[in-house]
Design an enzyme around this catalytic site. Structure first.
Site, PDB file in Angstrom:
ATOM      1  N   ASP A  10       0.855  -1.189   0.000  1.00 40.74           N
ATOM      2  CA  ASP A  10       0.000   0.000   0.000  1.00 40.74           C
ATOM      3  C   ASP A  10       0.888   1.235   0.000  1.00 40.74           C
ATOM      4  O   ASP A  10       1.701   1.421   0.907  1.00 40.74           O
ATOM      5  CB  ASP A  10      -0.901  -0.018   1.242  1.00 40.74           C
ATOM      6  CG  ASP A  10      -2.113   0.882   1.100  1.00 40.74           C
ATOM      7  OD1 ASP A  10      -2.137   1.704   0.174  1.00 40.74           O
ATOM      8  OD2 ASP A  10      -3.040   0.755   1.920  1.00 40.74           O
ATOM      9  N   ASP A 105      -2.905   2.623  -5.883  1.00 40.33           N
ATOM     10  CA  ASP A 105      -1.910   2.635  -4.821  1.00 40.33           C
ATOM     11  C   ASP A 105      -1.833   1.373  -3.975  1.00 40.33           C
ATOM     12  O   ASP A 105      -1.136   1.366  -2.960  1.00 40.33           O
ATOM     13  CB  ASP A 105      -2.158   3.838  -3.902  1.00 40.33           C
ATOM     14  CG  ASP A 105      -3.569   3.862  -3.327  1.00 40.33           C
ATOM     15  OD1 ASP A 105      -4.379   2.986  -3.661  1.00 40.33           O
ATOM     16  OD2 ASP A 105      -3.856   4.779  -2.529  1.00 40.33           O
ATOM     17  N   GLU A 106      -2.514   0.303  -4.352  1.00 39.19           N
ATOM     18  CA  GLU A 106      -2.409  -0.910  -3.540  1.00 39.19           C
ATOM     19  C   GLU A 106      -2.581  -2.158  -4.388  1.00 39.19           C
ATOM     20  O   GLU A 106      -3.264  -2.151  -5.418  1.00 39.19           O
ATOM     21  CB  GLU A 106      -3.423  -0.901  -2.391  1.00 39.19           C
ATOM     22  CG  GLU A 106      -4.866  -0.863  -2.823  1.00 39.19           C
ATOM     23  CD  GLU A 106      -5.833  -0.986  -1.647  1.00 39.19           C
ATOM     24  OE1 GLU A 106      -5.527  -1.719  -0.687  1.00 39.19           O
ATOM     25  OE2 GLU A 106      -6.892  -0.345  -1.705  1.00 39.19           O
TER      26      GLU A 106
END
Length: 468
Positions: A10, A105-106
């Site tokens: 993350d 973003d993850e």
């Protein structure tokens, strides 16, 4: 020795971190990314901003009030986040062959080299992965590891910011049992409220139910699945995800909407939710669709297609508002939704988005919107805070402030370090609009992407605002 290890990577405060990376003067400052208008919502907040209580999905006016005059508020630059995300996960794929990317973003990964590894070896691998991402991109990631996706995701949250958390299999149940039930993947506000009414506050209390009780409370389909996760049973595979075809958000109202004022107020919030998902997806949208369900349960949809894909909130929201019919003509509205489709990669946002819409109206296709119009042309002399600009001698910069006949530009990029600020007359010919991608200072990488003509991975993007 443990049998299976799933990682959850993350990126820390991704949107704000990219702004601080490409605009070095902002490092250490409370940065808010999101809508700048009266109903704007925070899409991302730096850790410095979070220290004041600001967070994603908070109304921008509230976040600014919490932080005060030191807040730096910037509009989102979806094209920059998309390329930064692409480089992050290209780097991850250099170490792990299969990556299940959830958003900008993850992502999950299950490195085959960690099968049967001990926890210490997993920690070493996670640190190697984080270091590789930081060295390649300048961005910080937190990594969690456990026997399945649920534990890995919880672990990465515990690792933030800028850390690693490896949960040994023998520790998993103890970790889960004391966490609030909302931390369980799949438990939203509605399910949480049901459980709280029955006195079920923690994951451990949910795990203590029987399968039949969980199914009775949460439903025959989702109940048993959540019950298994609560007991630490998570054998879901890590697989690459297919690209979603549409991003949407909708809300059902307790009281029907009967005026244009009510519709306009409602659509701003719904479109903002959909737009945040669009930013996290990484692609731009060409088609905007408005869905309305009337009080008689009949459904009406209206859509407009723009000449190019964009993530620009102003352009998307303006078209959505103009698609709305008058409830006085069609009747009360009980459900309203906004969808973005025609999704594709954007290598460059239009520098004059509104102007392009006006000039290319003939190329746009409108459905059920006779006489529909598009946003007014953009005045190129009206600089906005956050605009990317170029100067023939000073190079790339961004608008730090504008008003009273002048514009202040900070000249800096990712590779320059903190730059100097210069002030110009607002109608100066010395600065011009520039590609936001130039702020990344990755000419070789971006050039290679252009040659490949390839698209980044994206997450599933269906959202129901009514259950948030």
């Amino acid at each position: 020795m443990e049998s299976r290890w799933v990682l959850h990577l993350d990126m820390d405060a991704f949107f704000a971190s990219v702004e601080q990376l490409t605009r070095p003067t902002l490092r250490g400052r409370p940065v808010l990314v999101g809508g700048l208008g009266g109903r704007g919502v925070v899409a991302g907040a730096s850790y410095e901003a979070r220290a004041y209580g600001a967070r994603s999905a908070m109304p921008m006016h509230q976040a600014r009030r919490l932080i005060g005059v030191t807040a730096v508020v910037l509009p989102p630059r979806g094209v920059v986040y998309g390329i930064a995300s692409r480089r992050v996960f290209d780097t991850v794929r250099g170490l792990v062959p299969v990556v299940e990317q959830l958003s900008f973003d993850e992502a999950f990964a299950e490195p085959p080299q960690l099968a049967g590894a001990v926890a210490e070896d997993v920690e070493t691998f996670c640190e190697r992965l984080r270091r590789r991402v930081r060295d390649e991109t300048g961005l910080i990631a937190s990594v969690g590891a456990g026997s399945g996706k649920q534990i890995a995701k919880i672990a990465s949250g515990l690792a933030k910011p800028d850390g690693i958390r490896v949960v040994r299999h023998a520790e998993e149940q103890a970790l889960l049992s004391g966490l609030p039930v909302r931390r369980l993947w799949g438990i939203g506000p509605v399910a949480e409220e049901k459980l709280h009414r029955l006195g079920i506050e923690t994951i451990g209390q949910l795990a203590a139910l029987s399968d039949a009780e969980a199914a009775n409370i949460l439903g025959a389909t989702i109940g048993p699945a959540l019950h298994r996760l609560a007991r630490g049973i998570d054998d879901r595979p890590v697989v690459e995800r297919a690209e979603a075809k549409q991003i949407s958000a909708e809300s059902t109202f307790a009281v029907d909407l009967t005026t244009m004022e009510q519709l306009h107020e409602a659509i701003d919030s719904i479109a903002e939710h959909a737009h945040q998902r669009l930013l996290r997806d990484g692609r731009g949208a060409r088609t905007i669709t408005v869905k309305l369900k009337k009080s008689d349960m009949s459904t009406l949809t209206r859509s407009a297609t723009m000449p190019y894909p964009t993530t620009d909130a102003g352009a998307l929201f303006t078209v959505a508002r103009r698609l709305l019919p008058d409830p006085l003509q069609i009747g009360p509205i009980r459900l309203l939704g906004v969808g973005f489709s025609g999704l594709s990669d954007i290598r460059q946002e239009s520098l004059f988005a509104d102007s392009d819409l006006t000039q290319e109206t003939a190329a746009a296709h409108y459905v059920e919107t006779p006489g529909a119009v598009v946003p007014a042309a953009h005045d190129a002399t009206m600089w906005r805070v956050g605009d990317d600009v170029a100067h023939p001698e000073l190079g790339h910069g961004w608008v730090q402030g504008a008003g009273h006949g002048v514009v202040t530009v900070r000249f800096e990029t990712r590779g320059s370090g903190p730059g100097s600020a210069r002030t110009f007359p607002v109608d100066t010919g010395d600065i011009s609009n520039a590609s936001p991608l130039d702020s990344l200072d990755w000419p070789d990488y971006i050039g290679q992407l252009s040659v490949e003509g390839s698209a980044g991975a994206s997450a599933p993007t269906v959202d129901d605002v009514g259950d948030r």
